[in-house]
Design a protein around this motif. Structure first.
Motif, PDB file in Angstrom:
ATOM      1  N   TYR A  16       6.122 -14.500  -3.933  1.00  0.00           N
ATOM      2  CA  TYR A  16       4.775 -14.743  -4.465  1.00  0.00           C
ATOM      3  C   TYR A  16       3.745 -14.804  -3.334  1.00  0.00           C
ATOM      4  N   GLN A  17       4.042 -15.564  -2.278  1.00  0.00           N
ATOM      5  CA  GLN A  17       3.119 -15.665  -1.146  1.00  0.00           C
ATOM      6  C   GLN A  17       2.945 -14.312  -0.459  1.00  0.00           C
ATOM      7  N   ASN A  18       4.036 -13.555  -0.307  1.00  0.00           N
ATOM      8  CA  ASN A  18       3.951 -12.220   0.299  1.00  0.00           C
ATOM      9  C   ASN A  18       3.097 -11.284  -0.544  1.00  0.00           C
ATOM     10  N   LEU A  19       3.240 -11.364  -1.860  1.00  0.00           N
ATOM     11  CA  LEU A  19       2.426 -10.524  -2.746  1.00  0.00           C
ATOM     12  C   LEU A  19       0.945 -10.863  -2.602  1.00  0.00           C
ATOM     13  N   LYS A  20       0.621 -12.154  -2.587  1.00  0.00           N
ATOM     14  CA  LYS A  20      -0.779 -12.568  -2.431  1.00  0.00           C
ATOM     15  C   LYS A  20      -1.345 -12.070  -1.103  1.00  0.00           C
ATOM     16  N   HIS A  21      -0.563 -12.199  -0.041  1.00  0.00           N
ATOM     17  CA  HIS A  21      -1.020 -11.740   1.279  1.00  0.00           C
ATOM     18  C   HIS A  21      -1.199 -10.223   1.295  1.00  0.00           C
ATOM     19  N   SER A  22      -0.270  -9.525   0.687  1.00  0.00           N
ATOM     20  CA  SER A  22      -0.349  -8.061   0.650  1.00  0.00           C
ATOM     21  C   SER A  22      -1.562  -7.582  -0.136  1.00  0.00           C
ATOM     22  N   ILE A  23      -1.861  -8.246  -1.238  1.00  0.00           N
ATOM     23  CA  ILE A  23      -3.042  -7.888  -2.025  1.00  0.00           C
ATOM     24  C   ILE A  23      -4.300  -8.125  -1.194  1.00  0.00           C
ATOM     25  N   ALA A  24      -4.346  -9.256  -0.501  1.00  0.00           N
ATOM     26  CA  ALA A  24      -5.528  -9.615   0.295  1.00  0.00           C
ATOM     27  C   ALA A  24      -5.757  -8.663   1.461  1.00  0.00           C
ATOM     28  N   THR A  25      -4.661  -8.220   2.100  1.00  0.00           N
ATOM     29  CA  THR A  25      -4.792  -7.363   3.281  1.00  0.00           C
ATOM     30  C   THR A  25      -4.704  -5.874   2.967  1.00  0.00           C
ATOM     31  N   GLY A  26      -4.144  -5.562   1.787  1.00  0.00           N
ATOM     32  CA  GLY A  26      -3.958  -4.153   1.429  1.00  0.00           C
ATOM     33  C   GLY A  26      -2.748  -3.530   2.083  1.00  0.00           C
ATOM     34  N   ARG A  27      -1.896  -4.368   2.673  1.00  0.00           N
ATOM     35  CA  ARG A  27      -0.702  -3.870   3.370  1.00  0.00           C
ATOM     36  C   ARG A  27       0.509  -4.728   3.025  1.00  0.00           C
ATOM     37  N   TRP A  28       1.674  -4.074   2.984  1.00  0.00           N
ATOM     38  CA  TRP A  28       2.936  -4.780   2.838  1.00  0.00           C
ATOM     39  C   TRP A  28       3.246  -5.485   4.149  1.00  0.00           C
ATOM     40  N   PRO A  29       4.159  -6.449   4.155  1.00  0.00           N
ATOM     41  CA  PRO A  29       4.498  -7.139   5.404  1.00  0.00           C
ATOM     42  C   PRO A  29       4.932  -6.206   6.533  1.00  0.00           C
ATOM     43  N   ASN A  30       5.470  -5.025   6.200  1.00  0.00           N
ATOM     44  CA  ASN A  30       5.880  -4.067   7.228  1.00  0.00           C
ATOM     45  C   ASN A  30       4.723  -3.208   7.730  1.00  0.00           C
ATOM     46  N   GLY A  31       3.501  -3.440   7.216  1.00  0.00           N
ATOM     47  CA  GLY A  31       2.323  -2.708   7.675  1.00  0.00           C
ATOM     48  C   GLY A  31       1.945  -1.517   6.824  1.00  0.00           C
ATOM     49  N   GLN A  32       2.807  -1.107   5.918  1.00  0.00           N
ATOM     50  CA  GLN A  32       2.524   0.054   5.070  1.00  0.00           C
ATOM     51  C   GLN A  32       1.425  -0.299   4.066  1.00  0.00           C
ATOM     52  N   LEU A  33       0.513   0.650   3.839  1.00  0.00           N
ATOM     53  CA  LEU A  33      -0.579   0.432   2.889  1.00  0.00           C
ATOM     54  C   LEU A  33      -0.072   0.373   1.463  1.00  0.00           C
ATOM     55  N   LEU A  34      -0.707  -0.481   0.653  1.00  0.00           N
ATOM     56  CA  LEU A  34      -0.409  -0.532  -0.772  1.00  0.00           C
ATOM     57  C   LEU A  34      -1.193   0.570  -1.469  1.00  0.00           C
ATOM     58  N   SER A  35      -0.572   1.236  -2.420  1.00  0.00           N
ATOM     59  CA  SER A  35      -1.292   2.205  -3.246  1.00  0.00           C
ATOM     60  C   SER A  35      -2.089   1.417  -4.285  1.00  0.00           C
ATOM     61  N   GLU A  36      -3.008   2.074  -4.947  1.00  0.00           N
ATOM     62  CA  GLU A  36      -3.785   1.404  -5.994  1.00  0.00           C
ATOM     63  C   GLU A  36      -2.862   0.889  -7.102  1.00  0.00           C
ATOM     64  N   THR A  37      -1.866   1.674  -7.450  1.00  0.00           N
ATOM     65  CA  THR A  37      -0.908   1.256  -8.475  1.00  0.00           C
ATOM     66  C   THR A  37      -0.145   0.018  -8.023  1.00  0.00           C
ATOM     67  N   GLN A  38       0.275  -0.012  -6.765  1.00  0.00           N
ATOM     68  CA  GLN A  38       0.990  -1.166  -6.240  1.00  0.00           C
ATOM     69  C   GLN A  38       0.098  -2.410  -6.240  1.00  0.00           C
ATOM     70  N   LYS A  39      -1.175  -2.238  -5.911  1.00  0.00           N
ATOM     71  CA  LYS A  39      -2.109  -3.367  -5.934  1.00  0.00           C
ATOM     72  C   LYS A  39      -2.243  -3.918  -7.351  1.00  0.00           C
ATOM     73  N   GLU A  40      -2.419  -3.029  -8.311  1.00  0.00           N
ATOM     74  CA  GLU A  40      -2.574  -3.441  -9.707  1.00  0.00           C
ATOM     75  C   GLU A  40      -1.325  -4.171 -10.206  1.00  0.00           C
ATOM     76  N   GLN A  41      -0.164  -3.599  -9.933  1.00  0.00           N
ATOM     77  CA  GLN A  41       1.080  -4.205 -10.396  1.00  0.00           C
ATOM     78  C   GLN A  41       1.347  -5.539  -9.690  1.00  0.00           C
ATOM     79  N   SER A  42       1.019  -5.606  -8.419  1.00  0.00           N
ATOM     80  CA  SER A  42       1.190  -6.851  -7.672  1.00  0.00           C
ATOM     81  C   SER A  42       0.269  -7.930  -8.219  1.00  0.00           C
ATOM     82  N   MET A  43      -0.973  -7.573  -8.529  1.00  0.00           N
ATOM     83  CA  MET A  43      -1.905  -8.541  -9.097  1.00  0.00           C
ATOM     84  C   MET A  43      -1.406  -9.050 -10.449  1.00  0.00           C
TER      85      MET A  43
END
Length: 70
Positions: A16-43
């Motif tokens: 949950y904390q990783n998802l919130k951080h990834s949404i806020a930064t636009g990147r997964w913990p490994n540095g890869q960018l989130l796609s718009e679909t990934q952002k929506e699904q994560s939210m």
């Protein structure tokens, strides 16, 4: 059972904390960018997790209304 409910079964507080951080930064913990679909699904997953595990006043998007004691 829908996809969000299925995914919610696997979400730990750390995920949950990783998802919130990834949404806020636009990147997964490994540095890869989130796609718009990934952002929506994560939210959607964060909102669903919070509805079951986080007090309303601490949820993403909470707005304290005038006269409210929360």
């Amino acid at each position: 059972m829908n996809e969000i409910d299925q995914a919610l079964k696997t979400v730990t507080p750390e995920i949950y904390q990783n998802l919130k951080h990834s949404i806020a930064t636009g990147r997964w913990p490994n540095g890869q960018l989130l796609s718009e679909t990934q952002k929506e699904q994560s939210m959607q997953l964060v909102i669903a997790y919070e509805s079951k595990h986080v007090p309303e006043s601490q949820r993403v998007g909470f707005i304290k209304q005038a006269g409210c004691k929360a």
